[in-house]
Motif scaffolding. Sequence first.
Motif, PDB file in Angstrom:
ATOM      1  N   VAL A   1       0.864  -1.179   0.000  1.00 35.95           N
ATOM      2  CA  VAL A   1       0.000   0.000   0.000  1.00 35.95           C
ATOM      3  C   VAL A   1       0.901   1.230   0.000  1.00 35.95           C
ATOM      4  N   PRO A   2       0.450   2.347  -0.581  1.00 33.67           N
ATOM      5  CA  PRO A   2       1.294   3.545  -0.621  1.00 33.67           C
ATOM      6  C   PRO A   2       1.589   4.065   0.784  1.00 33.67           C
ATOM      7  N   PRO A   3       2.751   4.699   0.970  1.00 38.94           N
ATOM      8  CA  PRO A   3       3.059   5.272   2.283  1.00 38.94           C
ATOM      9  C   PRO A   3       2.190   6.485   2.582  1.00 38.94           C
ATOM     10  N   PHE A   4       1.976   6.724   3.873  1.00 46.66           N
ATOM     11  CA  PHE A   4       1.336   7.969   4.275  1.00 46.66           C
ATOM     12  C   PHE A   4       2.240   9.129   3.877  1.00 46.66           C
ATOM     13  N   GLN A   5       1.635  10.264   3.579  1.00 46.41           N
ATOM     14  CA  GLN A   5       2.386  11.448   3.190  1.00 46.41           C
ATOM     15  C   GLN A   5       2.445  12.440   4.352  1.00 46.41           C
ATOM     16  N   VAL A   6       3.608  13.009   4.571  1.00 46.90           N
ATOM     17  CA  VAL A   6       3.780  14.009   5.627  1.00 46.90           C
ATOM     18  C   VAL A   6       2.863  15.199   5.338  1.00 46.90           C
ATOM     19  N   GLY A   7       2.151  15.626   6.367  1.00 47.17           N
ATOM     20  CA  GLY A   7       1.232  16.744   6.232  1.00 47.17           C
ATOM     21  C   GLY A   7      -0.157  16.369   5.785  1.00 47.17           C
TER      22      GLY A   7
ATOM     23  N   PHE B   1      18.423 -19.943  13.103  1.00 54.39           N
ATOM     24  CA  PHE B   1      18.067 -21.287  12.642  1.00 54.39           C
ATOM     25  C   PHE B   1      17.506 -21.293  11.224  1.00 54.39           C
ATOM     26  N   ILE B   2      17.880 -20.310  10.432  1.00 52.18           N
ATOM     27  CA  ILE B   2      17.335 -20.173   9.086  1.00 52.18           C
ATOM     28  C   ILE B   2      17.655 -21.388   8.206  1.00 52.18           C
ATOM     29  N   GLN B   3      18.765 -22.063   8.468  1.00 49.21           N
ATOM     30  CA  GLN B   3      19.130 -23.206   7.630  1.00 49.21           C
ATOM     31  C   GLN B   3      18.179 -24.391   7.801  1.00 49.21           C
ATOM     32  N   ARG B   4      17.393 -24.403   8.878  1.00 47.64           N
ATOM     33  CA  ARG B   4      16.453 -25.498   9.059  1.00 47.64           C
ATOM     34  C   ARG B   4      15.347 -25.492   8.002  1.00 47.64           C
ATOM     35  N   ILE B   5      15.171 -24.369   7.312  1.00 50.42           N
ATOM     36  CA  ILE B   5      14.198 -24.333   6.214  1.00 50.42           C
ATOM     37  C   ILE B   5      14.511 -25.428   5.193  1.00 50.42           C
ATOM     38  N   ILE B   6      15.795 -25.661   4.974  1.00 49.38           N
ATOM     39  CA  ILE B   6      16.202 -26.667   3.985  1.00 49.38           C
ATOM     40  C   ILE B   6      16.010 -28.070   4.547  1.00 49.38           C
ATOM     41  N   ALA B   7      16.608 -28.332   5.700  1.00 52.85           N
ATOM     42  CA  ALA B   7      16.597 -29.690   6.242  1.00 52.85           C
ATOM     43  C   ALA B   7      15.189 -30.177   6.555  1.00 52.85           C
ATOM     44  N   ALA B   8      14.343 -29.286   7.079  1.00 44.25           N
ATOM     45  CA  ALA B   8      12.989 -29.692   7.468  1.00 44.25           C
ATOM     46  C   ALA B   8      11.955 -29.397   6.380  1.00 44.25           C
ATOM     47  N   ARG B   9      12.409 -28.905   5.246  1.00 38.79           N
ATOM     48  CA  ARG B   9      11.502 -28.596   4.120  1.00 38.79           C
ATOM     49  C   ARG B   9      10.370 -27.664   4.566  1.00 38.79           C
ATOM     50  N   ILE B  10      10.735 -26.630   5.312  1.00 41.71           N
ATOM     51  CA  ILE B  10       9.746 -25.711   5.859  1.00 41.71           C
ATOM     52  C   ILE B  10       9.270 -24.753   4.765  1.00 41.71           C
ATOM     53  N   MET B  11       7.976 -24.538   4.720  1.00 36.07           N
ATOM     54  CA  MET B  11       7.399 -23.567   3.806  1.00 36.07           C
ATOM     55  C   MET B  11       7.087 -22.286   4.583  1.00 36.07           C
ATOM     56  N   LEU B  12       7.701 -21.162   4.186  1.00 34.30           N
ATOM     57  CA  LEU B  12       7.389 -19.855   4.751  1.00 34.30           C
ATOM     58  C   LEU B  12       6.705 -19.040   3.669  1.00 34.30           C
ATOM     59  N   LYS B  13       5.531 -18.520   3.980  1.00 32.54           N
ATOM     60  CA  LYS B  13       4.796 -17.737   2.994  1.00 32.54           C
ATOM     61  C   LYS B  13       4.185 -16.508   3.631  1.00 32.54           C
ATOM     62  N   GLY B  14       4.544 -15.352   3.116  1.00 31.11           N
ATOM     63  CA  GLY B  14       3.881 -14.131   3.537  1.00 31.11           C
ATOM     64  C   GLY B  14       2.545 -14.005   2.842  1.00 31.11           C
ATOM     65  N   PHE B  15       1.629 -13.263   3.454  1.00 31.36           N
ATOM     66  CA  PHE B  15       0.318 -13.080   2.829  1.00 31.36           C
ATOM     67  C   PHE B  15      -0.271 -11.741   3.234  1.00 31.36           C
ATOM     68  N   ILE B  16      -1.161 -11.253   2.390  1.00 32.23           N
ATOM     69  CA  ILE B  16      -1.906 -10.030   2.638  1.00 32.23           C
ATOM     70  C   ILE B  16      -3.380 -10.380   2.537  1.00 32.23           C
ATOM     71  N   VAL B  17      -4.163  -9.976   3.503  1.00 33.17           N
ATOM     72  CA  VAL B  17      -5.567 -10.379   3.543  1.00 33.17           C
ATOM     73  C   VAL B  17      -6.336  -9.892   2.318  1.00 33.17           C
ATOM     74  N   PHE B  18      -5.890  -8.784   1.693  1.00 34.29           N
ATOM     75  CA  PHE B  18      -6.578  -8.281   0.506  1.00 34.29           C
ATOM     76  C   PHE B  18      -6.688  -9.353  -0.573  1.00 34.29           C
ATOM     77  N   ASP B  19      -5.709 -10.251  -0.619  1.00 34.50           N
ATOM     78  CA  ASP B  19      -5.711 -11.289  -1.648  1.00 34.50           C
ATOM     79  C   ASP B  19      -6.936 -12.200  -1.536  1.00 34.50           C
ATOM     80  N   PHE B  20      -7.527 -12.258  -0.352  1.00 33.72           N
ATOM     81  CA  PHE B  20      -8.622 -13.192  -0.107  1.00 33.72           C
ATOM     82  C   PHE B  20     -10.003 -12.525  -0.104  1.00 33.72           C
ATOM     83  N   PHE B  21     -10.064 -11.243  -0.414  1.00 39.22           N
ATOM     84  CA  PHE B  21     -11.352 -10.546  -0.372  1.00 39.22           C
ATOM     85  C   PHE B  21     -12.418 -11.188  -1.267  1.00 39.22           C
ATOM     86  N   PRO B  22     -12.057 -11.782  -2.423  1.00 38.55           N
ATOM     87  CA  PRO B  22     -13.100 -12.467  -3.209  1.00 38.55           C
ATOM     88  C   PRO B  22     -13.747 -13.648  -2.479  1.00 38.55           C
TER      89      PRO B  22
END
Length: 328
Positions: free
Chosen positions: A59-65, A256-277
């Motif tokens: 989303v766009p940043p707030f503008q000063v003023g 412990f970032i390397q555990r993403i590989i060994a444990a096959r961890i899925m990290l996913k960011g999300f924004i609720v706007f994507d689910f509005f439909p």
Amino acid sequence: MARAWHLKSRPSGMPTPDNFELKDLSLPELGEGQVRVRNRWLSVDPYMRGRMNDVKSYVPPFQVGEPLEGGAIGEVVDSKADGLKAGDLVQHMAGWRDEAVIDARTAQKLPELGAPPEMFLGLLGVTGATAYFGLLETAAAKAGDVVFVSAAAGAVGSAVVQIAKAKGMTVIGSAGGPEKCEFVRSLGADHVIDYKGGSVLKGLAAAAPEGIDVYFDNVGGDHLDAALAVARQNARFAICGMIDSYNAAEPMSLRFIQRIIAARIMLKGFIVFDFFPKMADFYAEMGPWVANGTVKSRETVMDGLDSTRDAFLGLFTGQNTGKMLVRL
């Protein structure tokens, strides 16, 4: 004259009262397709801190003023738009002010779910939808999973705890201090970690000796580190927010970032706007849960437009349990 909070200057690190200014706001004449609303409830949320930085984001940043923005519930007092009339209650994004003239296409009339209006800024609004879709779609959580939720006494986290329990999951929540931990237990959490009382990693390892399947992240920092350390193979992480780093001068490091590989961890960011439909699906399940008490709401309410700035700043010092709201 309407009044609105404006961004006076961009914060460096933790915001201070001096970054905000409450000023009169001249409203335009009502045009075709527009409504004038008098706000009754305002929402303040951690994501607003990111919009105070002059950086590119979703989303766009707030503008000063300029006036700040945020979720609000308002009553239509005048309308030149089809489908909306005086007296209708609408949800919109012209918050941080007492009155606004907005395009009717940006306002959603509150559905008839028999709930108080303010709940559409919480469990029945973006907050609840964030918890619902983040847990069930982004993290693909299912019955039998062990779920770790950070900031479990907050608005989104407390909803995640209850949705997970309603779906048959084992829930571990993290909160700060005995009172908030007791609140998380009252929501049905199986284990609660007081992050102010010791190591998050040690507490999580003790609560989940066989590991976790899902992590719902509202905090980042040492909570994300701990979740990586104890994640089971093919664990799924829904990254909703990282309030630990919003005011940090330096980026966080992950031991412990390397555990993403060994444990096959899925990290996913999300924004609720994507689910509005899919909001109809959300209302169909969350509405009955709220009505029958399966999922309960708790708010921290401050009164008056003058209190909006302090309500927002309170998010970063743990002053809220559940959703932080301003009642006008």
